[in-house]
Design a protein around this motif. Sequence first.
Motif, PDB file in Angstrom:
ATOM      1  N   SER A 185       0.755  -1.794   0.195  1.00  0.00           N
ATOM      2  CA  SER A 185       0.179   0.266   0.274  1.00  0.00           C
ATOM      3  C   SER A 185       0.989   1.298   0.023  1.00  0.00           C
TER       4      SER A 185
ATOM      5  N   ALA B 178      -2.151   8.506  -3.909  1.00  0.00           N
ATOM      6  CA  ALA B 178      -3.721   8.704  -3.463  1.00  0.00           C
ATOM      7  C   ALA B 178      -3.139  10.081  -3.335  1.00  0.00           C
TER       8      ALA B 178
ATOM      9  N   TYR C  73      -8.823  -4.020   4.174  1.00  0.00           N
ATOM     10  CA  TYR C  73     -10.141  -4.281   4.898  1.00  0.00           C
ATOM     11  C   TYR C  73     -10.234  -3.976   6.414  1.00  0.00           C
TER      12      TYR C  73
ATOM     13  N   SER D 232      -8.295   4.649   8.854  1.00  0.00           N
ATOM     14  CA  SER D 232      -8.665   3.486   6.844  1.00  0.00           C
ATOM     15  C   SER D 232      -7.212   2.642   7.330  1.00  0.00           C
TER      16      SER D 232
ATOM     17  N   THR E 285      -6.444   5.110  -0.266  1.00  0.00           N
ATOM     18  CA  THR E 285      -6.905   4.374  -1.893  1.00  0.00           C
ATOM     19  C   THR E 285      -8.120   5.276  -1.835  1.00  0.00           C
ATOM     20  N   ASP E 286      -9.289   5.458  -1.058  1.00  0.00           N
ATOM     21  CA  ASP E 286     -10.702   6.095  -0.835  1.00  0.00           C
ATOM     22  C   ASP E 286     -10.410   7.414  -1.255  1.00  0.00           C
ATOM     23  N   ASP E 287     -11.849   7.814  -1.395  1.00  0.00           N
ATOM     24  CA  ASP E 287     -11.920   9.179  -1.498  1.00  0.00           C
ATOM     25  C   ASP E 287     -12.068  10.052  -0.692  1.00  0.00           C
TER      26      ASP E 287
ATOM     27  N   GLU F 109     -11.020   9.483   4.616  1.00  0.00           N
ATOM     28  CA  GLU F 109      -9.855   8.855   5.174  1.00  0.00           C
ATOM     29  C   GLU F 109     -10.331   9.349   6.911  1.00  0.00           C
TER      30      GLU F 109
ATOM     31  N   ALA G 209     -12.448  14.678   3.560  1.00  0.00           N
ATOM     32  CA  ALA G 209     -12.138  13.528   2.265  1.00  0.00           C
ATOM     33  C   ALA G 209     -12.293  15.364   1.531  1.00  0.00           C
TER      34      ALA G 209
END
Length: 189
Positions: free
Chosen positions: A10, A17, A82, A105, A109-111, A113, A185
């Motif tokens: 990651s 990201a 996960y 988180s 890598t998500d929109d 944290e 975000a």
Amino acid sequence: MNTQAALTASLGADIRALRKARGLTLTDIATRLDRSVGWLSQVERDMSEPTISDLRQIAACLNVPMSMLFGHTHAPAHEQGYVVREGARRAMGAGEEGLIEELLSPDLTDDFEMVHSTFQAHSKMQTIADRPTQEVGYIISGRLDLVIGGQAFTVSAGDSFRIRHEPYHWANPYDQPAVAIWVIAPPVY
């Protein structure tokens, strides 16, 4: 993928990201690092492993503490991406203002944290923040004084708040720590 690669898989995704969240291109960062775009692309795809010096320079370019790039944990392979166990959270920052933050988180890598924040008793933010984010916080325990967009609030356990790319400042002048969960975000750490 070998065990070491699984543990650091990651890192490249987090760098990518963070770079994208700041509106920076591969060329922007590569130029600042005096490296090739190809090398940086390989780092972001976990095909090349940066040195400690490289990580220090990347962290400076992205305006994040270097600990953010080191904190990948030894989670079992089936949990990576996960689950984040309580004892395996990545620490963020140095805590010098009395704020201890941990990433909830699995990665960046998500929109958004999620961050677990502990504001020590009698601590306060030294510099007003104004970042291009939307943030929502939920107070788990204690009280916290906030100034958001020039308006003052005191929030307590069970209260939540929102910051929409506005200047803000916090202080905990109370005798007990305040604990909050923040959703930010895009990711900034």
